[in-house]
Design an enzyme around this catalytic site. Structure first.
Site, PDB file in Angstrom:
ATOM      1  N   LYS A   1       6.319  -1.744   2.323  1.00 54.16           N
ATOM      2  CA  LYS A   1       5.084  -1.141   2.838  1.00 54.16           C
ATOM      3  C   LYS A   1       3.947  -2.123   2.585  1.00 54.16           C
ATOM      4  O   LYS A   1       3.202  -2.005   1.612  1.00 54.16           O
ATOM      5  CB  LYS A   1       4.846   0.211   2.158  1.00 54.16           C
ATOM      6  CG  LYS A   1       4.000   1.155   2.988  1.00 54.16           C
ATOM      7  CD  LYS A   1       4.180   2.597   2.559  1.00 54.16           C
ATOM      8  CE  LYS A   1       3.234   3.551   3.241  1.00 54.16           C
ATOM      9  NZ  LYS A   1       3.369   3.644   4.687  1.00 54.16           N
TER      10      LYS A   1
ATOM     11  N   LEU B   1      11.109   1.672   7.165  1.00 54.30           N
ATOM     12  CA  LEU B   1      10.522   2.076   5.895  1.00 54.30           C
ATOM     13  C   LEU B   1      11.303   3.266   5.327  1.00 54.30           C
ATOM     14  O   LEU B   1      11.564   4.224   6.058  1.00 54.30           O
ATOM     15  CB  LEU B   1       9.059   2.482   6.103  1.00 54.30           C
ATOM     16  CG  LEU B   1       8.312   2.711   4.792  1.00 54.30           C
ATOM     17  CD1 LEU B   1       7.944   1.379   4.160  1.00 54.30           C
ATOM     18  CD2 LEU B   1       7.074   3.554   5.003  1.00 54.30           C
TER      19      LEU B   1
ATOM     20  N   ARG C   1       8.073   3.390  -4.750  1.00 54.31           N
ATOM     21  CA  ARG C   1       8.149   2.547  -3.558  1.00 54.31           C
ATOM     22  C   ARG C   1       7.135   1.410  -3.643  1.00 54.31           C
ATOM     23  O   ARG C   1       7.417   0.284  -3.217  1.00 54.31           O
ATOM     24  CB  ARG C   1       7.925   3.394  -2.298  1.00 54.31           C
ATOM     25  CG  ARG C   1       8.168   2.626  -1.008  1.00 54.31           C
ATOM     26  CD  ARG C   1       8.180   3.528   0.201  1.00 54.31           C
ATOM     27  NE  ARG C   1       6.898   4.179   0.424  1.00 54.31           N
ATOM     28  CZ  ARG C   1       6.673   5.090   1.372  1.00 54.31           C
ATOM     29  NH1 ARG C   1       7.643   5.451   2.191  1.00 54.31           N
ATOM     30  NH2 ARG C   1       5.484   5.632   1.513  1.00 54.31           N
TER      31      ARG C   1
ATOM     32  N   TYR D   1       0.827  -1.218   0.000  1.00 53.23           N
ATOM     33  CA  TYR D   1       0.000   0.000   0.000  1.00 53.23           C
ATOM     34  C   TYR D   1       0.850   1.252   0.000  1.00 53.23           C
ATOM     35  O   TYR D   1       2.063   1.190   0.215  1.00 53.23           O
ATOM     36  CB  TYR D   1      -0.955   0.005   1.197  1.00 53.23           C
ATOM     37  CG  TYR D   1      -0.319   0.427   2.514  1.00 53.23           C
ATOM     38  CD1 TYR D   1       0.530  -0.423   3.213  1.00 53.23           C
ATOM     39  CD2 TYR D   1      -0.552   1.695   3.052  1.00 53.23           C
ATOM     40  CE1 TYR D   1       1.110  -0.028   4.396  1.00 53.23           C
ATOM     41  CE2 TYR D   1       0.029   2.092   4.253  1.00 53.23           C
ATOM     42  CZ  TYR D   1       0.860   1.227   4.921  1.00 53.23           C
ATOM     43  OH  TYR D   1       1.438   1.617   6.096  1.00 53.23           O
TER      44      TYR D   1
ATOM     45  N   ARG E   1      -9.568 -21.146  -2.323  1.00 51.44           N
ATOM     46  CA  ARG E   1      -9.333 -21.804  -1.029  1.00 51.44           C
ATOM     47  C   ARG E   1      -8.222 -21.078  -0.282  1.00 51.44           C
ATOM     48  O   ARG E   1      -7.462 -20.322  -0.881  1.00 51.44           O
ATOM     49  CB  ARG E   1      -8.947 -23.274  -1.235  1.00 51.44           C
ATOM     50  CG  ARG E   1      -7.815 -23.507  -2.223  1.00 51.44           C
ATOM     51  CD  ARG E   1      -7.622 -24.973  -2.487  1.00 51.44           C
ATOM     52  NE  ARG E   1      -6.910 -25.608  -1.399  1.00 51.44           N
ATOM     53  CZ  ARG E   1      -5.582 -25.824  -1.418  1.00 51.44           C
ATOM     54  NH1 ARG E   1      -4.848 -25.479  -2.464  1.00 51.44           N
ATOM     55  NH2 ARG E   1      -4.994 -26.395  -0.396  1.00 51.44           N
TER      56      ARG E   1
ATOM     57  N   GLU F   1      12.574   3.220  13.919  1.00 54.20           N
ATOM     58  CA  GLU F   1      11.644   4.234  13.415  1.00 54.20           C
ATOM     59  C   GLU F   1      10.451   4.288  14.365  1.00 54.20           C
ATOM     60  O   GLU F   1      10.502   3.734  15.459  1.00 54.20           O
ATOM     61  CB  GLU F   1      11.199   3.892  11.981  1.00 54.20           C
ATOM     62  CG  GLU F   1      10.489   2.564  11.868  1.00 54.20           C
ATOM     63  CD  GLU F   1       9.979   2.260  10.454  1.00 54.20           C
ATOM     64  OE1 GLU F   1       9.815   3.189   9.639  1.00 54.20           O
ATOM     65  OE2 GLU F   1       9.724   1.069  10.184  1.00 54.20           O
TER      66      GLU F   1
ATOM     67  N   HIS G   1      -1.480 -20.921   2.086  1.00 51.87           N
ATOM     68  CA  HIS G   1      -0.411 -19.925   2.299  1.00 51.87           C
ATOM     69  C   HIS G   1       0.357 -19.632   1.014  1.00 51.87           C
ATOM     70  O   HIS G   1       0.652 -18.487   0.704  1.00 51.87           O
ATOM     71  CB  HIS G   1       0.569 -20.406   3.372  1.00 51.87           C
ATOM     72  CG  HIS G   1       0.007 -20.355   4.759  1.00 51.87           C
ATOM     73  ND1 HIS G   1      -1.067 -21.104   5.156  1.00 51.87           N
ATOM     74  CD2 HIS G   1       0.370 -19.620   5.832  1.00 51.87           C
ATOM     75  CE1 HIS G   1      -1.336 -20.845   6.428  1.00 51.87           C
ATOM     76  NE2 HIS G   1      -0.490 -19.950   6.862  1.00 51.87           N
TER      77      HIS G   1
HETATM   78  N1  PDD Z   1       2.865   5.548   7.327  1.00 52.62           N
HETATM   79  N2  PDD Z   1       7.538   4.260   8.844  1.00 52.62           N
HETATM   80  C1  PDD Z   1       6.376   3.598   8.897  1.00 52.62           C
HETATM   81  C2  PDD Z   1       6.326   2.282   9.605  1.00 52.62           C
HETATM   82  C3  PDD Z   1       5.209   4.141   8.297  1.00 52.62           C
HETATM   83  O1  PDD Z   1       4.051   3.468   8.341  1.00 52.62           O
HETATM   84  C4  PDD Z   1       5.291   5.419   7.669  1.00 52.62           C
HETATM   85  C5  PDD Z   1       4.103   6.058   7.007  1.00 52.62           C
HETATM   86  C6  PDD Z   1       6.536   6.081   7.640  1.00 52.62           C
HETATM   87  C7  PDD Z   1       6.709   7.425   6.959  1.00 52.62           C
HETATM   88  O2  PDD Z   1       6.709   7.267   5.549  1.00 52.62           O
HETATM   89  P1  PDD Z   1       6.238   8.445   4.576  1.00 52.62           P
HETATM   90  O3  PDD Z   1       7.069   9.639   4.916  1.00 52.62           O
HETATM   91  O4  PDD Z   1       6.536   7.889   3.241  1.00 52.62           O
HETATM   92  O5  PDD Z   1       4.781   8.703   4.843  1.00 52.62           O
HETATM   93  C8  PDD Z   1       7.641   5.468   8.233  1.00 52.62           C
HETATM   94  C9  PDD Z   1       1.689   5.976   6.612  1.00 52.62           C
HETATM   95  C10 PDD Z   1       1.456   7.449   6.641  1.00 52.62           C
HETATM   96  C11 PDD Z   1       0.495   5.147   7.079  1.00 52.62           C
HETATM   97  O6  PDD Z   1       0.690   3.942   7.220  1.00 52.62           O
HETATM   98  O7  PDD Z   1      -0.595   5.690   7.270  1.00 52.62           O
END
Ligand code: PDD
Length: 286
Positions: free
Chosen positions: A148, A204, A52, A33, A100, A180, A103
């Site tokens: 992601k 990420l 990404r 996503y 079905r 993070e 995995h």
């Molecule tokens: N999340 N790290 C994680 C685990 C994240 O889920 C996100 C963003 C970031 C920041 O990434 P970016 O600058 O590309 O938004 C770092 C989004 C906003 C979400 O899951 O809603």
């Protein structure tokens, strides 16, 4: 009025969208996503988000159902079909609906594409002025945090623990180092130098993270990309979280202790200002 979403080639009211319970996104969290902020009806850093997405789907061995141009068109239509000038676009691709539960990946399924828009919720002025609280937590996620994926249960547990403690974010530590936040990247400031961990499989690669580093470089703001020890986090002068929806948000309490003097620091204020200027320039096409 229900917002308009996109599901497998159709634009329709979100309240009417239906997906099979046999979709692997539902059964396994098997998908990727992106969340893309839209300012004045223009998506910010769209190509970087789509790149990404390509990386995530390739690692998941999931064929991207759309090329770059098609994605740009879908995003443009979704923005146009919804009421707000500033939006948050959510898009996800799951492996699709199987007959079905199994995995291993099925051979002949078509990926499910779902996109929706919400009004972009910006950080309230009062919150930006005071900064927000965070807790620290052990990073118990898997070893592909660079992807992601929609499988976010660990992130949800961690964010929820923060909210239960009256905080906004959980800052994650693995083997004594900062990785993070549960849904953000983390920066610290020590002696005027902005620091953040290097990209790796443990975090990420944030789009906002890249913008902050670009802006720091272009403004001559001293910065270092390097591993950050737990002790350096705990004794930082400033801590920030960054994400597409929060932009650069100061964290002024960590585990119930003040960060620095407990107020947003001067480097955060400057970075917020530079970030707004950068956005305005990009949106003008500069
Ligand atoms: N999340 N790290 C994680 C685990 C994240 O889920 C996100 C963003 C970031 C920041 O990434 P970016 O600058 O590309 O938004 C770092 C989004 C906003 C979400 O899951 O809603």
């Amino acid at each position: 009025m229900s917002p308009i979403c996109h599901l497998d080639g159709q634009f329709l009211p979100l309240a009417e969208a239906r997906v099979s319970p046999m979709d692997r996104g539902f059964l396994f969290g098997d998908g990727g996503y992106e969340v893309i902020p839209v300012y004045s009806r223009r998506p910010f850093r769209l190509d970087e988000h789509l790149a990404r997405l390509d990386t995530t789907l390739a690692a998941l061995e999931l064929d991207n159902p759309h090329g770059r141009e098609a994605w740009r068109g879908l995003v443009a239509t979704l923005i146009e079909r919804n009421a707000w000038d500033d939006q948050s676009i959510y898009l996800q691709v799951t492996r699709g609906t199987d007959t079905r539960r199994n995995h291993a990946f099925p051979e002949h399924v078509r990926p499910t594409v779902f996109m929706m828009s919400e009004a972009l919720v910006t950080v309230p002025e009062a919150q930006r002025a005071s900064g927000v609280g965070a807790i620290t937590a052990a990073d118990f996620r898997w070893l592909r945090c660079d992807l992601k994926t929609t499988a976010l249960l660990a992130n949800c547990l961690l964010r929820n623990a923060a909210v239960k403690s009256g905080c906004v974010e959980a800052i994650l530590l693995r083997d004594g180092f900062l990785t993070e936040g549960s849904a953000s990247n983390i920066f610290i400031v020590r002696d005027g130098v902005v620091m953040t961990p290097p990209k790796s499989h443990l975090m990420l690669p944030g789009i906002t993270y890249d913008v902050v580093l670009e802006v720091a470089a272009s403004q001559g703001q001293p910065h270092e990309v390097r591993e950050i020890l737990e002790e350096e986090l705990r004794t930082a002068d400033e801590i920030w979280m960054t994400s597409s929806t929060k932009e650069v948000l100061p964290i002024t309490r960590l585990d119930d202790r003040p960060v620095g003097d407990g107020r947003p620091g001067p480097v955060a204020r400057r970075m917020h200002q530079w970030y707004q200027e950068f956005k305005a320039k990009v949106m003008r096409g500069g």
